[in-house]
Design an enzyme around this catalytic site. Structure first.
Site, PDB file in Angstrom:
ATOM      1  N   SER A 277       0.833  -1.217   0.000  1.00 58.89           N
ATOM      2  CA  SER A 277       0.000   0.000   0.000  1.00 58.89           C
ATOM      3  C   SER A 277       0.863   1.261   0.000  1.00 58.89           C
ATOM      4  O   SER A 277       0.583   2.223  -0.722  1.00 58.89           O
ATOM      5  CB  SER A 277      -0.898   0.026   1.243  1.00 58.89           C
ATOM      6  OG  SER A 277      -1.832  -1.012   1.196  1.00 58.89           O
TER       7      SER A 277
ATOM      8  N   GLY B 278      -6.129  -3.682  -7.963  1.00 56.37           N
ATOM      9  CA  GLY B 278      -7.236  -2.785  -7.654  1.00 56.37           C
ATOM     10  C   GLY B 278      -6.738  -1.432  -7.162  1.00 56.37           C
ATOM     11  O   GLY B 278      -7.304  -0.388  -7.498  1.00 56.37           O
TER      12      GLY B 278
ATOM     13  N   ARG C 217     -14.067  -6.768 -10.667  1.00 55.23           N
ATOM     14  CA  ARG C 217     -14.168  -6.042  -9.391  1.00 55.23           C
ATOM     15  C   ARG C 217     -14.866  -4.695  -9.588  1.00 55.23           C
ATOM     16  O   ARG C 217     -14.672  -4.024 -10.602  1.00 55.23           O
ATOM     17  CB  ARG C 217     -12.766  -5.877  -8.777  1.00 55.23           C
ATOM     18  CG  ARG C 217     -12.148  -7.254  -8.509  1.00 55.23           C
ATOM     19  CD  ARG C 217     -10.762  -7.156  -7.936  1.00 55.23           C
ATOM     20  NE  ARG C 217     -10.762  -6.526  -6.635  1.00 55.23           N
ATOM     21  CZ  ARG C 217      -9.665  -6.209  -5.972  1.00 55.23           C
ATOM     22  NH1 ARG C 217      -8.472  -6.453  -6.507  1.00 55.23           N
ATOM     23  NH2 ARG C 217      -9.732  -5.660  -4.786  1.00 55.23           N
TER      24      ARG C 217
ATOM     25  N   SER D  38     -13.363   1.444   2.335  1.00 57.40           N
ATOM     26  CA  SER D  38     -12.322   1.083   1.367  1.00 57.40           C
ATOM     27  C   SER D  38     -11.292   2.191   1.280  1.00 57.40           C
ATOM     28  O   SER D  38     -11.618   3.331   0.920  1.00 57.40           O
ATOM     29  CB  SER D  38     -12.941   0.857  -0.016  1.00 57.40           C
ATOM     30  OG  SER D  38     -11.932   0.922  -1.006  1.00 57.40           O
TER      31      SER D  38
ATOM     32  N   ASP E 271      -6.888  -8.118   4.534  1.00 55.71           N
ATOM     33  CA  ASP E 271      -6.123  -8.978   3.620  1.00 55.71           C
ATOM     34  C   ASP E 271      -5.579 -10.226   4.315  1.00 55.71           C
ATOM     35  O   ASP E 271      -5.076 -11.142   3.658  1.00 55.71           O
ATOM     36  CB  ASP E 271      -4.967  -8.185   2.991  1.00 55.71           C
ATOM     37  CG  ASP E 271      -5.485  -7.105   2.052  1.00 55.71           C
ATOM     38  OD1 ASP E 271      -6.614  -7.254   1.528  1.00 55.71           O
ATOM     39  OD2 ASP E 271      -4.781  -6.104   1.835  1.00 55.71           O
TER      40      ASP E 271
ATOM     41  N   LYS F 147     -12.535  -9.252  -3.666  1.00 61.22           N
ATOM     42  CA  LYS F 147     -11.070  -9.087  -3.732  1.00 61.22           C
ATOM     43  C   LYS F 147     -10.558  -9.811  -4.980  1.00 61.22           C
ATOM     44  O   LYS F 147     -11.332 -10.121  -5.879  1.00 61.22           O
ATOM     45  CB  LYS F 147     -10.429  -9.628  -2.458  1.00 61.22           C
ATOM     46  CG  LYS F 147     -10.795  -8.839  -1.202  1.00 61.22           C
ATOM     47  CD  LYS F 147     -10.216  -7.448  -1.238  1.00 61.22           C
ATOM     48  CE  LYS F 147     -10.588  -6.641  -0.010  1.00 61.22           C
ATOM     49  NZ  LYS F 147     -10.173  -5.244  -0.132  1.00 61.22           N
TER      50      LYS F 147
ATOM     51  N   ARG G  81     -12.861 -14.360  -1.661  1.00 59.04           N
ATOM     52  CA  ARG G  81     -11.979 -15.033  -0.686  1.00 59.04           C
ATOM     53  C   ARG G  81     -12.738 -15.899   0.319  1.00 59.04           C
ATOM     54  O   ARG G  81     -12.140 -16.807   0.900  1.00 59.04           O
ATOM     55  CB  ARG G  81     -11.090 -13.997   0.024  1.00 59.04           C
ATOM     56  CG  ARG G  81     -10.006 -13.483  -0.913  1.00 59.04           C
ATOM     57  CD  ARG G  81      -9.025 -12.544  -0.262  1.00 59.04           C
ATOM     58  NE  ARG G  81      -7.947 -12.242  -1.206  1.00 59.04           N
ATOM     59  CZ  ARG G  81      -7.155 -11.184  -1.133  1.00 59.04           C
ATOM     60  NH1 ARG G  81      -7.310 -10.304  -0.162  1.00 59.04           N
ATOM     61  NH2 ARG G  81      -6.202 -11.010  -2.028  1.00 59.04           N
TER      62      ARG G  81
ATOM     63  N   ARG H 170      -2.956 -14.178  -1.981  1.00 59.71           N
ATOM     64  CA  ARG H 170      -3.106 -14.419  -0.532  1.00 59.71           C
ATOM     65  C   ARG H 170      -3.678 -15.815  -0.245  1.00 59.71           C
ATOM     66  O   ARG H 170      -3.410 -16.398   0.802  1.00 59.71           O
ATOM     67  CB  ARG H 170      -3.961 -13.332   0.109  1.00 59.71           C
ATOM     68  CG  ARG H 170      -3.402 -11.926  -0.181  1.00 59.71           C
ATOM     69  CD  ARG H 170      -3.433 -10.989   0.972  1.00 59.71           C
ATOM     70  NE  ARG H 170      -3.093  -9.648   0.515  1.00 59.71           N
ATOM     71  CZ  ARG H 170      -1.871  -9.124   0.545  1.00 59.71           C
ATOM     72  NH1 ARG H 170      -0.853  -9.816   1.015  1.00 59.71           N
ATOM     73  NH2 ARG H 170      -1.655  -7.898   0.095  1.00 59.71           N
TER      74      ARG H 170
HETATM   75  C1  S3P Z   1      -5.623  -1.283  -0.087  1.00 57.57           C
HETATM   76  C2  S3P Z   1      -6.865  -1.283   0.496  1.00 57.57           C
HETATM   77  C3  S3P Z   1      -7.652  -2.505   0.706  1.00 57.57           C
HETATM   78  C4  S3P Z   1      -6.789  -3.756   0.616  1.00 57.57           C
HETATM   79  C5  S3P Z   1      -5.871  -3.725  -0.568  1.00 57.57           C
HETATM   80  C6  S3P Z   1      -4.961  -2.520  -0.519  1.00 57.57           C
HETATM   81  C7  S3P Z   1      -4.931   0.018  -0.259  1.00 57.57           C
HETATM   82  O1  S3P Z   1      -8.664  -2.605  -0.267  1.00 57.57           O
HETATM   83  O2  S3P Z   1      -7.605  -4.908   0.584  1.00 57.57           O
HETATM   84  O3  S3P Z   1      -5.098  -4.907  -0.626  1.00 57.57           O
HETATM   85  O4  S3P Z   1      -3.701   0.028  -0.497  1.00 57.57           O
HETATM   86  O5  S3P Z   1      -5.591   1.053  -0.133  1.00 57.57           O
HETATM   87  P1  S3P Z   1     -10.017  -1.735  -0.205  1.00 57.57           P
HETATM   88  O6  S3P Z   1      -9.664  -0.324  -0.270  1.00 57.57           O
HETATM   89  O7  S3P Z   1     -10.796  -2.169  -1.397  1.00 57.57           O
HETATM   90  O8  S3P Z   1     -10.658  -2.112   1.075  1.00 57.57           O
END
Ligand code: S3P
Length: 426
Positions: A22, A93, A121, A165, A312, A339, A343, A385
């Protein structure tokens, strides 16, 4: 690439997990739209982060990869150039959603595509508020990518987030930086807070209270140097491994300890594992060392409000629950269904193949442990994962476990299997 994992008798060693995914995405993105150079050390080498780098390069950002650091030549908030082809966000994503926020305020048209998983997604959760801010966004079947963004002059809006999110929150904060006036987010703002921590580090100001985050438009970012600490979502596999393999012990150094990300560590402690945490760095992100000593675990309930801090890590927790005494239940985790794979379904299919009884719900699952895992053939479902959670689960199973399609680990943790081998040799 398939892998066969056998029962392990020991599990110990020291690991420096790769830089947090992230933070790596955000370091690249914010560096790209800053004035001047940004220097990142510890950047994740996983495919997702490389995807973000390639998309930025396709829009004219110079990124120099040295042995131990990456230098980004910032082009400023409005300095990106239109890419010659569609921007391929691969499996990521985070890349797609955060780029949507950034591209909504540029004065050109962009097309974003992804792989089969990313194309399933939901992207309307980002497109809808960005449209309210003035952008034109065309989605596939009103929800998905491939998608086209016609950048516009944006205006700041008040917006109540309907899902917790961080990707959506971050996309809107980035768009807010490019907008006229203020963007004020309320609703489900409780998710990982890296964007809120890093934007001020890059020189932008934000106002936050318990129920809102406000960002003003037309602020400039300034390049920084940032050492990205290790990814707690990758570390979770080693913490779990120490518990699966009897009396394992693992030390992790320079690990990100941001409380919005350490829900798995708190859960593991509640289950009975012994964790010692040592904070070494405080800003812009908390980081330090963690030691775990595995012990007998007990089942626990994870409440809906805790879910985002370990979202995660839930696949790993589900596998671990089979080793714990009593009932483990996770609810309020419906986001797991959208995801890289569904999952809840991926975990349930694989656990059942290994002989486990699991009850699933639209928003979670319940497992009564302990249940003995029996080696079987399971699938990663193309989801990094899932592959890693079952590789760890297999260490305590009777017989061999074959995991199909393990190349997915390259998304976040290319050296996962090498490290696994080293730790099981002791
Ligand atoms: C993330 C936020 C999460 C997480 C993803 C990384 C991020 O997803 O599951 O692996 O870096 O902001 P969501 O924002 O969809 O909850």
């Amino acid at each position: 690439m398939d892998r066969t994992i056998s029962n392990a008798r020991q599990f110990c060693g020291t690991v420096s997990v790769p830089g947090d995914k992230s933070l790596s995405h955000r370091g690249l993105l914010f560096g790209a739209i800053s004035q001047g150079k940004t220097r990142l050390t510890g950047l994740s080498q996983g495919e997702d982060v490389q995807t973000t780098a390639r998309c930025l390069e396709a829009m004219g950002v110079r990124i120099e990869r040295r042995t131990s650091e990456v230098i980004i030549d910032g082009v400023g908030l409005k300095g990106l150039r239109v890419a010659k082809a569609a921007l391929d966000c691969g499996n990521s994503g985070s890349t797609m959603r955060m780029l949507m926020g950034l591209l909504a305020g540029q004065d050109f048209v962009s097309t974003l595509t992804g792989d089969a998983s990313l194309s399933r997604r939901p992207m309307d959760r980002v497109a809808n508020p960005l449209r309210e801010m003035g952008a034109q966004i065309d989605l596939t079947e009103t929800r998905f990518s491939p998608l086209r963004i016609t950048g516009k002059k944006l205006k700041g809006i008040p917006y109540s987030l309907p899902v917790a999110s961080a990707q959506v929150k971050s996309a809107l904060l980035i768009a807010g930086l490019l907008a006229e006036g203020e963007t004020r987010l309320t609703g489900k703002i409780q998710s990982r807070d890296h964007t809120e921590r890093l934007l001020p580090y890059f020189g932008a100001s934000l106002r936050e209270d318990a129920s809102s985050i406000t960002i003003a438009g037309n602020q400039k970012l300034q390049g920084v140097s940032f050492d990205i600490p290790g990814d707690p979502s990758s570390a979770a596999f080693w913490l779990a491994g120490a518990c699966v393999v009897g009396k394992g012990s693992v030390s992790l150094d320079r690990l990100l300890l941001n409380p919005t990300r350490t829900g798995f560590q708190r859960t593991l402690t509640r289950m009975g594992a012994q964790l010692i945490e040592n904070v070494v760095v405080k800003a812009p992100e908390l980081a330090g060392n963690v030691e775990v000593k595995g012990s007998m675990l007990r089942g626990i309930s994870v409440a809906p409000h805790e879910v985002s801090s370990l979202i995660d890590e839930v696949p790993m927790l589900a596998v671990l629950a089979t080793y714990a005494d009593g009932i483990t239940e996770v609810r309020g985790a419906e986001e797991l269904r959208v995801k890289e794979s569904d999952r809840i379904e991926s975990v349930a299919i694989n656990l059942r193949r290994m002989g486990v009884v699991i009850e699933t719900f639209p928003d979670g699952f319940r497992i009564k442990g302990p249940q003995k895992l029996t080696g079987a053939t399971v699938d990663s479902f193309g989801d990094h994962r899932i592959a890693m959670a079952f590789a760890i689960g297999a260490l305590g199973a009777s017989g061999d476990t074959r995991i199909l399609n393990c190349e997915s680990v390259n998304i976040s943790y290319p050296e996962f299997f090498e490290t696994l081998e080293r730790l099981t040799l002791g």
